[in-house]
Motif scaffolding. Structure first.
Motif, PDB file in Angstrom:
ATOM      1  N   THR A   7       0.819  -1.215   0.000  1.00  0.00           N
ATOM      2  CA  THR A   7       0.000   0.000   0.000  1.00  0.00           C
ATOM      3  C   THR A   7       0.851   1.262   0.000  1.00  0.00           C
ATOM      4  O   THR A   7       0.336   2.342  -0.263  1.00  0.00           O
ATOM      5  N   ALA A   8       2.129   1.134   0.318  1.00  0.00           N
ATOM      6  CA  ALA A   8       3.036   2.284   0.284  1.00  0.00           C
ATOM      7  C   ALA A   8       3.367   2.562  -1.183  1.00  0.00           C
ATOM      8  O   ALA A   8       4.016   1.755  -1.836  1.00  0.00           O
ATOM      9  N   GLN A  46       4.595  -3.811   5.734  1.00  0.00           N
ATOM     10  CA  GLN A  46       4.345  -2.598   4.955  1.00  0.00           C
ATOM     11  C   GLN A  46       4.758  -1.320   5.685  1.00  0.00           C
ATOM     12  O   GLN A  46       4.917  -0.264   5.067  1.00  0.00           O
ATOM     13  N   ARG A  50       6.135   2.633   4.244  1.00  0.00           N
ATOM     14  CA  ARG A  50       5.313   3.809   4.558  1.00  0.00           C
ATOM     15  C   ARG A  50       6.121   4.833   5.354  1.00  0.00           C
ATOM     16  O   ARG A  50       6.034   6.036   5.110  1.00  0.00           O
ATOM     17  N   ARG A  51       6.921   4.349   6.290  1.00  0.00           N
ATOM     18  CA  ARG A  51       7.738   5.265   7.104  1.00  0.00           C
ATOM     19  C   ARG A  51       8.764   5.984   6.227  1.00  0.00           C
ATOM     20  O   ARG A  51       8.988   7.191   6.397  1.00  0.00           O
ATOM     21  N   GLU A  54       6.964   8.694   4.442  1.00  0.00           N
ATOM     22  CA  GLU A  54       6.609   9.773   5.377  1.00  0.00           C
ATOM     23  C   GLU A  54       7.801  10.688   5.644  1.00  0.00           C
ATOM     24  O   GLU A  54       7.671  11.917   5.636  1.00  0.00           O
ATOM     25  N   GLU A 186      12.578   5.531  -3.075  1.00  0.00           N
ATOM     26  CA  GLU A 186      11.295   4.910  -2.746  1.00  0.00           C
ATOM     27  C   GLU A 186      10.961   3.790  -3.733  1.00  0.00           C
ATOM     28  O   GLU A 186      10.538   2.696  -3.321  1.00  0.00           O
ATOM     29  N   VAL A 190      11.062   0.398  -1.298  1.00  0.00           N
ATOM     30  CA  VAL A 190       9.820   0.121  -0.559  1.00  0.00           C
ATOM     31  C   VAL A 190       9.555  -1.381  -0.479  1.00  0.00           C
ATOM     32  O   VAL A 190       9.273  -1.914   0.596  1.00  0.00           O
TER      33      VAL A 190
END
Length: 198
Positions: A7-8, A46, A50-51, A54, A186, A190
């Motif tokens: 989902t990231a 995940q 995400r981190r 962010e 990314e 990821v």
């Protein structure tokens, strides 16, 4: 394995360039091995990707703030003397009120983020997935090049007289290079991060 698709979502590469110069040739960037087809990822797996996104989004926000303040210097809203004074007395100036202070704070954040990646994350990724080595090596090289730009901005801010066109050109090049670098990182990390933290 329970879980779902990643989902990231890595930040897309922007086609907008502010500088006619390039810090590196993006076409020569290595790519991570493709993920296993049909792989599912738990919420815990995940979280790492995400981190990363962010933290990168925070850097993007701070970069935009730096650009706004650079424009204030160019427009004369913040004088060169005040910017230089802020650079020499950072403890007395809130980072968001002067270009030099903001630049120094932003630059510290970028350098710390890259240091943590270079000394903690990247060695783990190399050990966990050796075929990712060329990507990690390229990211480290880009970190060094970005740090050179950060130092150039610092030198420009303390030079007398302040060379506003040089400052603008360097911040434009930093903007292009950093946004490209964050997106590349990314896109390549990821998915491996999901497996590393699984």
């Amino acid at each position: 394995m329970t879980g779902g698709e990643l989902t990231a979502v890595p930040t897309p590469v922007s086609d907008v360039r502010l500088s006619p110069d390039r810090l590196w040739d993006e076409r020569t960037r290595p790519q991570a091995p493709p993920p296993e087809a049909g792989r599912r990822y738990t919420p815990r797996e995940q979280a790492g990707g995400r981190r990363l996104i962010e933290v990168h989004n925070y850097l993007r926000t701070e970069l935009a703030r730096l650009r706004t303040l650079m424009s204030d210097v160019s427009a004369g809203a913040i004088g060169p003397a005040a910017a230089r004074a802020a650079l020499h007395a950072l403890a007395l100036w809130p980072a968001e009120t002067q270009l030099a202070g903001s630049c120094r704070a932003f630059c510290r954040i970028v350098l710390l983020h890259h240091h943590r990646e270079d000394t903690d994350l990247f060695p783990r990724l190399r050990a966990f997935e050796p075929p990712l080595g060329p990507v990690v090596a390229r990211l480290e090289q880009e970190h060094e090049a970005l740090h050179g730009l950060v130092e150039r901005i610092d030198r420009t801010l303390v030079a007398e007289p302040l060379d506003v066109p040089a400052l603008r050109a360097t911040v434009d090049l930093l903007t292009d290079a950093l946004l490209s670098h964050l997106s590349y990182e990314e896109h390549e990390l990821v998915e491996p991060l999901a497996r590393l933290w699984g």
